[in-house]
Structure formats: structure tokens, C-alpha cells
Motif scaffolding. Structure first.
Motif, PDB file in Angstrom:
ATOM      1  N   TRP A   3      36.981  25.308 -29.587  1.00 41.61           N
ATOM      2  CA  TRP A   3      37.368  24.547 -30.778  1.00 41.61           C
ATOM      3  C   TRP A   3      38.844  24.655 -31.096  1.00 41.61           C
ATOM      4  O   TRP A   3      39.447  23.727 -31.642  1.00 41.61           O
ATOM      5  CB  TRP A   3      36.528  25.000 -31.977  1.00 41.61           C
ATOM      6  CG  TRP A   3      35.179  24.381 -31.940  1.00 41.61           C
ATOM      7  CD1 TRP A   3      34.025  24.935 -31.486  1.00 41.61           C
ATOM      8  CD2 TRP A   3      34.846  23.046 -32.312  1.00 41.61           C
ATOM      9  NE1 TRP A   3      32.999  24.039 -31.571  1.00 41.61           N
ATOM     10  CE2 TRP A   3      33.472  22.873 -32.074  1.00 41.61           C
ATOM     11  CE3 TRP A   3      35.578  21.978 -32.844  1.00 41.61           C
ATOM     12  CZ2 TRP A   3      32.810  21.682 -32.340  1.00 41.61           C
ATOM     13  CZ3 TRP A   3      34.919  20.790 -33.103  1.00 41.61           C
ATOM     14  CH2 TRP A   3      33.553  20.647 -32.852  1.00 41.61           C
ATOM     15  N   ILE A   6      40.777  21.894 -29.702  1.00 37.59           N
ATOM     16  CA  ILE A   6      40.647  20.652 -30.486  1.00 37.59           C
ATOM     17  C   ILE A   6      41.682  20.662 -31.619  1.00 37.59           C
ATOM     18  O   ILE A   6      42.395  19.681 -31.843  1.00 37.59           O
ATOM     19  CB  ILE A   6      39.220  20.540 -31.096  1.00 37.59           C
ATOM     20  CG1 ILE A   6      38.145  20.547 -29.997  1.00 37.59           C
ATOM     21  CG2 ILE A   6      39.106  19.316 -32.001  1.00 37.59           C
ATOM     22  CD1 ILE A   6      37.990  19.267 -29.264  1.00 37.59           C
ATOM     23  N   GLY A   7      41.784  21.787 -32.294  1.00 35.60           N
ATOM     24  CA  GLY A   7      42.762  21.923 -33.380  1.00 35.60           C
ATOM     25  C   GLY A   7      44.190  21.799 -32.874  1.00 35.60           C
ATOM     26  O   GLY A   7      45.011  21.081 -33.457  1.00 35.60           O
ATOM     27  N   GLY A   9      45.141  20.309 -30.137  1.00 32.82           N
ATOM     28  CA  GLY A   9      45.328  18.919 -29.686  1.00 32.82           C
ATOM     29  C   GLY A   9      45.668  18.010 -30.858  1.00 32.82           C
ATOM     30  O   GLY A   9      46.620  17.229 -30.802  1.00 32.82           O
ATOM     31  N   GLY A  10      44.900  18.133 -31.941  1.00 28.96           N
ATOM     32  CA  GLY A  10      45.162  17.325 -33.133  1.00 28.96           C
ATOM     33  C   GLY A  10      46.543  17.603 -33.699  1.00 28.96           C
ATOM     34  O   GLY A  10      47.281  16.682 -34.056  1.00 28.96           O
ATOM     35  N   LEU A  13      49.288  16.076 -31.321  1.00 27.36           N
ATOM     36  CA  LEU A  13      49.330  14.610 -31.377  1.00 27.36           C
ATOM     37  C   LEU A  13      49.980  14.122 -32.670  1.00 27.36           C
ATOM     38  O   LEU A  13      50.795  13.189 -32.644  1.00 27.36           O
ATOM     39  CB  LEU A  13      47.917  14.027 -31.260  1.00 27.36           C
ATOM     40  CG  LEU A  13      47.277  14.102 -29.871  1.00 27.36           C
ATOM     41  CD1 LEU A  13      45.801  13.716 -29.940  1.00 27.36           C
ATOM     42  CD2 LEU A  13      48.006  13.186 -28.888  1.00 27.36           C
ATOM     43  N   THR A  14      49.653  14.742 -33.802  1.00 23.46           N
ATOM     44  CA  THR A  14      50.219  14.264 -35.068  1.00 23.46           C
ATOM     45  C   THR A  14      51.655  14.773 -35.276  1.00 23.46           C
ATOM     46  O   THR A  14      52.492  14.037 -35.770  1.00 23.46           O
ATOM     47  CB  THR A  14      49.322  14.633 -36.274  1.00 23.46           C
ATOM     48  OG1 THR A  14      49.075  16.044 -36.269  1.00 23.46           O
ATOM     49  CG2 THR A  14      47.988  13.911 -36.199  1.00 23.46           C
TER      50      THR A  14
ATOM     51  N   GLY B  45      44.883  11.967 -33.023  1.00 19.74           N
ATOM     52  CA  GLY B  45      45.178  13.233 -33.685  1.00 19.74           C
ATOM     53  C   GLY B  45      44.292  13.462 -34.910  1.00 19.74           C
ATOM     54  O   GLY B  45      43.761  14.560 -35.103  1.00 19.74           O
ATOM     55  N   THR B  46      44.105  12.403 -35.719  1.00 20.96           N
ATOM     56  CA  THR B  46      43.280  12.575 -36.923  1.00 20.96           C
ATOM     57  C   THR B  46      41.804  12.795 -36.562  1.00 20.96           C
ATOM     58  O   THR B  46      41.104  13.532 -37.259  1.00 20.96           O
ATOM     59  CB  THR B  46      43.408  11.377 -37.897  1.00 20.96           C
ATOM     60  OG1 THR B  46      43.066  10.177 -37.203  1.00 20.96           O
ATOM     61  CG2 THR B  46      44.816  11.263 -38.451  1.00 20.96           C
ATOM     62  N   LEU B  48      40.734  14.407 -33.847  1.00 15.32           N
ATOM     63  CA  LEU B  48      40.646  15.818 -33.436  1.00 15.32           C
ATOM     64  C   LEU B  48      40.725  16.748 -34.651  1.00 15.32           C
ATOM     65  O   LEU B  48      39.978  17.715 -34.759  1.00 15.32           O
ATOM     66  CB  LEU B  48      41.735  16.160 -32.418  1.00 15.32           C
ATOM     67  CG  LEU B  48      41.656  15.456 -31.061  1.00 15.32           C
ATOM     68  CD1 LEU B  48      42.700  16.022 -30.100  1.00 15.32           C
ATOM     69  CD2 LEU B  48      40.267  15.585 -30.445  1.00 15.32           C
ATOM     70  N   TRP B  49      41.646  16.447 -35.578  1.00 19.10           N
ATOM     71  CA  TRP B  49      41.762  17.247 -36.798  1.00 19.10           C
ATOM     72  C   TRP B  49      40.458  17.237 -37.593  1.00 19.10           C
ATOM     73  O   TRP B  49      40.027  18.268 -38.108  1.00 19.10           O
ATOM     74  CB  TRP B  49      42.867  16.690 -37.713  1.00 19.10           C
ATOM     75  CG  TRP B  49      44.202  17.335 -37.567  1.00 19.10           C
ATOM     76  CD1 TRP B  49      45.358  16.714 -37.204  1.00 19.10           C
ATOM     77  CD2 TRP B  49      44.556  18.711 -37.822  1.00 19.10           C
ATOM     78  NE1 TRP B  49      46.390  17.612 -37.208  1.00 19.10           N
ATOM     79  CE2 TRP B  49      45.920  18.839 -37.581  1.00 19.10           C
ATOM     80  CE3 TRP B  49      43.825  19.817 -38.229  1.00 19.10           C
ATOM     81  CZ2 TRP B  49      46.599  20.041 -37.731  1.00 19.10           C
ATOM     82  CZ3 TRP B  49      44.495  21.026 -38.367  1.00 19.10           C
ATOM     83  CH2 TRP B  49      45.861  21.124 -38.118  1.00 19.10           C
ATOM     84  N   LEU B  51      37.412  16.709 -36.463  1.00 22.05           N
ATOM     85  CA  LEU B  51      36.424  17.512 -35.726  1.00 22.05           C
ATOM     86  C   LEU B  51      36.661  18.997 -35.959  1.00 22.05           C
ATOM     87  O   LEU B  51      35.724  19.764 -36.187  1.00 22.05           O
ATOM     88  CB  LEU B  51      36.514  17.219 -34.219  1.00 22.05           C
ATOM     89  CG  LEU B  51      35.971  15.880 -33.743  1.00 22.05           C
ATOM     90  CD1 LEU B  51      36.309  15.666 -32.267  1.00 22.05           C
ATOM     91  CD2 LEU B  51      34.457  15.823 -33.950  1.00 22.05           C
ATOM     92  N   TYR B  52      37.932  19.381 -35.907  1.00 21.45           N
ATOM     93  CA  TYR B  52      38.283  20.779 -36.141  1.00 21.45           C
ATOM     94  C   TYR B  52      37.912  21.196 -37.571  1.00 21.45           C
ATOM     95  O   TYR B  52      37.356  22.273 -37.792  1.00 21.45           O
ATOM     96  CB  TYR B  52      39.781  20.988 -35.884  1.00 21.45           C
ATOM     97  CG  TYR B  52      40.206  22.425 -36.001  1.00 21.45           C
ATOM     98  CD1 TYR B  52      39.851  23.358 -35.040  1.00 21.45           C
ATOM     99  CD2 TYR B  52      40.968  22.850 -37.090  1.00 21.45           C
ATOM    100  CE1 TYR B  52      40.240  24.685 -35.158  1.00 21.45           C
ATOM    101  CE2 TYR B  52      41.367  24.169 -37.207  1.00 21.45           C
ATOM    102  CZ  TYR B  52      41.002  25.079 -36.237  1.00 21.45           C
ATOM    103  OH  TYR B  52      41.390  26.392 -36.351  1.00 21.45           O
ATOM    104  N   HIS B  55      34.306  21.757 -37.758  1.00 22.56           N
ATOM    105  CA  HIS B  55      33.971  23.047 -37.114  1.00 22.56           C
ATOM    106  C   HIS B  55      34.234  24.233 -38.051  1.00 22.56           C
ATOM    107  O   HIS B  55      33.405  25.141 -38.151  1.00 22.56           O
ATOM    108  CB  HIS B  55      34.781  23.202 -35.826  1.00 22.56           C
ATOM    109  CG  HIS B  55      34.662  24.564 -35.213  1.00 22.56           C
ATOM    110  ND1 HIS B  55      33.464  25.055 -34.725  1.00 22.56           N
ATOM    111  CD2 HIS B  55      35.568  25.548 -35.011  1.00 22.56           C
ATOM    112  CE1 HIS B  55      33.643  26.278 -34.261  1.00 22.56           C
ATOM    113  NE2 HIS B  55      34.913  26.604 -34.423  1.00 22.56           N
TER     114      HIS B  55
END
Lengths: 85, 85
Positions: A3, A6-7, A9-10, A13-14, B45-46, B48-49, B51-52, B55
Motif C-alpha cells: 500500500w 500506492i501512496g 505513486g499518488g 504523480l500529483t 494521482g488522485t 491512487l491517493w 485508494l491509499y 487503506h
């Protein structure tokens, strides 16, 4: 599932989200359709986020928002150069 | 100092950061200078954010990113309509 990836990655990207816009402005030498309010609003937002990150002692929040702010300053400089052409 | 207000301010400014850009595209009916990569990169990005946030069970992260994602979908639809005009 990893996980934290995922954080991350987000966040990546932003944080670098305006880089393609900077490249496009630089390449086309045109910025007429860009909203300067969006650029200024994001700039103000990243400053507040970085201050909040400093307050809660979170290095990730500080770094991500300082980097974002630098890309926004670059975008605002390009906007000012190219929006009237 | 009310630090939580600083955090909320930063979150609101960035969550609704693309709204002025959406308004400008809608008003000018032009989007040629907009980078679609920036819009898609922020959208990914949003997601993934969010989803995080799901979680780690953080309702604020989920809400902010779902709202951002909705504004980005609107921006992408406007970009597709107006980028060739």
C-alpha cells in the motif's frame, strides 16, 4: 499489497503534476488558455500544506509541497511570458 | 494559532484547484494550450491517493481526492471538446 507504493505513486504523480504543462508551454511558447487563478490557487495551497506539514513535523508533506510550489513558480513565469503571445 | 485551519485551507485550495481552469475553458471555449498529460497525471494521482486514503481509513484524504478527480474528469471532457477549436 504494498500500500505504501500506492501512496508514493499518488504523491509523485500529483507533486510533479504541472511538469507536463510546463513542458508544453515551453515548447509551444503559448499559454493563453491557461488559468492563472488555477496556478495561483495551487501555489497558495501548497504553501499552506507545507506550513501544516512543518507544524505536524511531516517531512513528506513538506517536501512534496515545496517541490510542487517550485514547479508552480516556473509555470507562473512561463504563463507571464507567453500568455499574451 | 489554529493550525488545523491552515491544513483545511491548503486542502480546499488544492482540491478545487482546477475549478478556475474549468471555468476559463468553458468561458473561452478554447483549451489548445492545456496539457492533457497534466490532467491525466493528476487524475491517476488522485485515484491512487483515494485508494491509499481508503487503506489507511482517512475520510478527508478519500473525500478530497474523489472531489479532485470529479473536477479533473470535467476538465478532460472540456479539453476534448475545445482543444481542436
Amino acid at each position: 499489497m504494498e500500500w505504501y507504493l500506492i501512496g508514493i505513486g499518488g504523491a509523485l504523480l500529483t507533486t510533479f503534476g504541472f511538469v507536463p504543462q510546463i513542458i508544453k508551454m515551453h515548447r509551444t511558447k503559448s499559454a493563453r488558455d491557461i488559468s492563472p487563478v488555477t496556478l495561483l490557487q495551487f501555489s497558495a495551497g501548497t504553501i499552506l500544506w507545507a506550513l501544516y506539514g512543518y507544524h505536524i513535523g511531516d517531512v513528506i508533506i513538506i517536501s512534496a509541497n515545496v517541490i510542487s510550489f517550485i514547479t508552480l513558480v516556473a509555470a507562473i513565469i512561463l504563463y507571464n511570458s507567453y500568455s499574451r503571445k
